[in-house]
Write a protein that holds these residues in place. Structure first.
Motif, PDB file in Angstrom:
ATOM      1  N   GLN A  22      25.504  36.297  36.013  1.00 11.91           N
ATOM      2  CA  GLN A  22      26.084  35.699  34.938  1.00 11.91           C
ATOM      3  C   GLN A  22      25.334  35.977  33.321  1.00 11.91           C
ATOM      4  OE1 GLN A  22      26.459  31.484  35.410  1.00 11.91           O
ATOM      5  NE2 GLN A  22      28.091  31.123  33.746  1.00 11.91           N
ATOM      6  N   GLY A  23      26.239  36.328  32.521  1.00 11.44           N
ATOM      7  CA  GLY A  23      25.511  36.637  31.126  1.00 11.44           C
ATOM      8  C   GLY A  23      25.231  38.142  30.943  1.00 11.44           C
ATOM      9  N   SER A  24      25.484  38.719  32.251  1.00  4.88           N
ATOM     10  CA  SER A  24      24.875  40.170  32.042  1.00  4.88           C
ATOM     11  C   SER A  24      26.106  41.052  31.564  1.00  4.88           C
ATOM     12  CB  SER A  24      24.648  40.826  33.414  1.00  4.88           C
ATOM     13  OG  SER A  24      25.707  40.838  34.259  1.00  4.88           O
ATOM     14  N   LYS A  25      25.892  42.146  30.944  1.00  6.76           N
ATOM     15  CA  LYS A  25      27.325  43.012  30.426  1.00  6.76           C
ATOM     16  C   LYS A  25      28.155  43.319  31.688  1.00  6.76           C
ATOM     17  CE  LYS A  25      28.041  47.551  28.912  1.00  6.76           C
ATOM     18  NZ  LYS A  25      27.660  48.928  28.744  1.00  6.76           N
ATOM     19  N   GLY A  26      27.909  43.370  33.052  1.00  7.32           N
ATOM     20  CA  GLY A  26      28.801  43.607  33.972  1.00  7.32           C
ATOM     21  C   GLY A  26      29.557  42.423  34.438  1.00  7.32           C
ATOM     22  N   TRP A  27      28.710  41.224  33.998  1.00  9.38           N
ATOM     23  CA  TRP A  27      29.514  39.900  34.241  1.00  9.38           C
ATOM     24  C   TRP A  27      30.849  39.715  33.199  1.00  9.38           C
ATOM     25  CZ3 TRP A  27      30.125  35.222  31.498  1.00  9.38           C
ATOM     26  CH2 TRP A  27      30.626  34.151  32.168  1.00  9.38           C
ATOM     27  N   TYR A  28      30.323  39.963  31.986  1.00  8.44           N
ATOM     28  CA  TYR A  28      31.361  39.894  30.914  1.00  8.44           C
ATOM     29  C   TYR A  28      32.428  40.664  30.983  1.00  8.44           C
ATOM     30  CZ  TYR A  28      28.199  36.864  28.085  1.00  8.44           C
ATOM     31  OH  TYR A  28      27.423  35.820  27.618  1.00  8.44           O
ATOM     32  N   ILE A  29      32.294  41.949  31.402  1.00 10.44           N
ATOM     33  CA  ILE A  29      33.317  43.029  31.698  1.00 10.44           C
ATOM     34  C   ILE A  29      34.096  42.663  32.863  1.00 10.44           C
ATOM     35  CG2 ILE A  29      33.897  45.329  32.356  1.00 10.44           C
ATOM     36  CD1 ILE A  29      31.411  46.273  30.603  1.00 10.44           C
ATOM     37  N   ALA A  30      33.550  42.027  33.991  1.00  7.84           N
ATOM     38  CA  ALA A  30      34.494  41.470  34.892  1.00  7.84           C
ATOM     39  C   ALA A  30      35.271  40.535  34.574  1.00  7.84           C
ATOM     40  CB  ALA A  30      33.504  41.165  36.187  1.00  7.84           C
ATOM     41  N   LYS A  31      34.815  39.349  33.705  1.00 11.48           N
ATOM     42  CA  LYS A  31      35.550  38.212  33.419  1.00 11.48           C
ATOM     43  C   LYS A  31      36.687  38.727  32.406  1.00 11.48           C
ATOM     44  CE  LYS A  31      33.564  34.901  35.555  1.00 11.48           C
ATOM     45  NZ  LYS A  31      34.347  34.060  36.266  1.00 11.48           N
ATOM     46  N   LEU A  32      36.329  39.989  31.501  1.00  7.97           N
ATOM     47  CA  LEU A  32      37.604  40.199  30.550  1.00  7.97           C
ATOM     48  C   LEU A  32      38.547  40.962  31.469  1.00  7.97           C
ATOM     49  CD1 LEU A  32      34.971  41.396  27.508  1.00  7.97           C
ATOM     50  CD2 LEU A  32      36.862  39.758  27.595  1.00  7.97           C
ATOM     51  N   GLU A  34      39.332  40.260  34.374  1.00  9.79           N
ATOM     52  CA  GLU A  34      40.179  39.163  34.985  1.00  9.79           C
ATOM     53  C   GLU A  34      41.403  38.551  33.831  1.00  9.79           C
ATOM     54  OE1 GLU A  34      37.781  35.963  36.309  1.00  9.79           O
ATOM     55  OE2 GLU A  34      36.664  37.293  37.916  1.00  9.79           O
ATOM     56  N   PHE A  35      40.938  38.449  32.400  1.00 12.05           N
ATOM     57  CA  PHE A  35      41.868  38.098  31.553  1.00 12.05           C
ATOM     58  C   PHE A  35      43.003  39.351  31.161  1.00 12.05           C
ATOM     59  CE2 PHE A  35      38.333  35.040  30.411  1.00 12.05           C
ATOM     60  CZ  PHE A  35      39.079  33.815  30.750  1.00 12.05           C
ATOM     61  N   GLY A  36      42.733  40.494  31.832  1.00 11.62           N
ATOM     62  CA  GLY A  36      43.574  41.563  31.572  1.00 11.62           C
ATOM     63  C   GLY A  36      43.070  42.490  30.479  1.00 11.62           C
ATOM     64  N   VAL A  37      41.989  42.297  29.829  1.00 13.33           N
ATOM     65  CA  VAL A  37      41.169  43.111  28.991  1.00 13.33           C
ATOM     66  C   VAL A  37      40.518  44.152  29.357  1.00 13.33           C
ATOM     67  CG1 VAL A  37      40.041  43.110  26.646  1.00 13.33           C
ATOM     68  CG2 VAL A  37      41.309  41.043  27.290  1.00 13.33           C
ATOM     69  N   ASN A  38      41.334  45.460  29.215  1.00 15.83           N
ATOM     70  CA  ASN A  38      40.485  46.664  29.908  1.00 15.83           C
ATOM     71  C   ASN A  38      39.711  47.281  28.757  1.00 15.83           C
ATOM     72  OD1 ASN A  38      40.960  45.987  32.526  1.00 15.83           O
ATOM     73  ND2 ASN A  38      42.790  46.780  32.451  1.00 15.83           N
ATOM     74  N   ARG A  39      40.026  47.329  27.620  1.00 14.00           N
ATOM     75  CA  ARG A  39      39.667  48.222  26.446  1.00 14.00           C
ATOM     76  C   ARG A  39      39.392  47.180  25.351  1.00 14.00           C
ATOM     77  NH1 ARG A  39      40.343  53.535  27.021  1.00 14.00           N
ATOM     78  NH2 ARG A  39      41.457  54.059  28.727  1.00 14.00           N
ATOM     79  N   HIS A  40      38.635  47.881  24.168  1.00 19.52           N
ATOM     80  CA  HIS A  40      38.203  47.024  23.169  1.00 19.52           C
ATOM     81  C   HIS A  40      39.605  46.761  22.213  1.00 19.52           C
ATOM     82  CE1 HIS A  40      36.732  46.533  18.992  1.00 19.52           C
ATOM     83  NE2 HIS A  40      35.653  46.169  19.371  1.00 19.52           N
ATOM     84  N   PRO A  41      39.685  45.583  21.817  1.00 22.17           N
ATOM     85  CA  PRO A  41      41.065  45.247  21.084  1.00 22.17           C
ATOM     86  C   PRO A  41      41.478  46.042  19.926  1.00 22.17           C
ATOM     87  CG  PRO A  41      39.420  43.240  21.310  1.00 22.17           C
ATOM     88  CD  PRO A  41      38.858  44.398  21.708  1.00 22.17           C
ATOM     89  N   ILE A  42      40.483  46.583  19.291  1.00 24.32           N
ATOM     90  CA  ILE A  42      40.710  47.397  17.931  1.00 24.32           C
ATOM     91  C   ILE A  42      40.728  48.761  18.338  1.00 24.32           C
ATOM     92  CG2 ILE A  42      40.156  47.841  15.335  1.00 24.32           C
ATOM     93  CD1 ILE A  42      39.323  44.758  15.631  1.00 24.32           C
ATOM     94  N   GLU A  43      39.395  49.089  18.596  1.00 28.10           N
ATOM     95  CA  GLU A  43      39.006  50.833  18.745  1.00 28.10           C
ATOM     96  C   GLU A  43      39.727  51.481  19.977  1.00 28.10           C
ATOM     97  OE1 GLU A  43      34.751  51.081  18.663  1.00 28.10           O
ATOM     98  OE2 GLU A  43      34.818  49.897  16.705  1.00 28.10           O
TER      99      GLU A  43
END
Length: 69
Positions: A22-32, A34-43
């Motif tokens: 929890q709190g690692s880069k991989g954890w944040y990416i896995a949670k994102l 789950e929300f359907g965010v696979n790419r940076h919103p702007i870039e």
């Protein structure tokens, strides 16, 4: 069949998912994801290409947007 092979087959079919710390880069990416965010919103680059603090900011923005509406 050997017990090891049976265990492997069961884990593969059940879809055992290993979670990062929890709190690692991989954890944040896995949670994102789950929300359907696979790419940076702007870039529009893959999240895996960014540093942890940037991925954390995106995660916090997604949570704030989710709470608003």
């Amino acid at each position: 069949m050997s017990p090891i092979l049976i265990t492997y087959i069961v884990k593969k079919t059940v879809g055992e998912m290993r979670m990062a710390y929890q709190g690692s880069k991989g954890w944040y990416i896995a949670k994102l994801k789950e929300f359907g965010v696979n790419r940076h919103p702007i870039e529009l680059r893959k999240l895996e290409l960014y540093k942890t603090y940037e991925v954390r900011k995106i995660y916090q923005q997604v949570l704030a947007n989710k709470k608003q509406g």
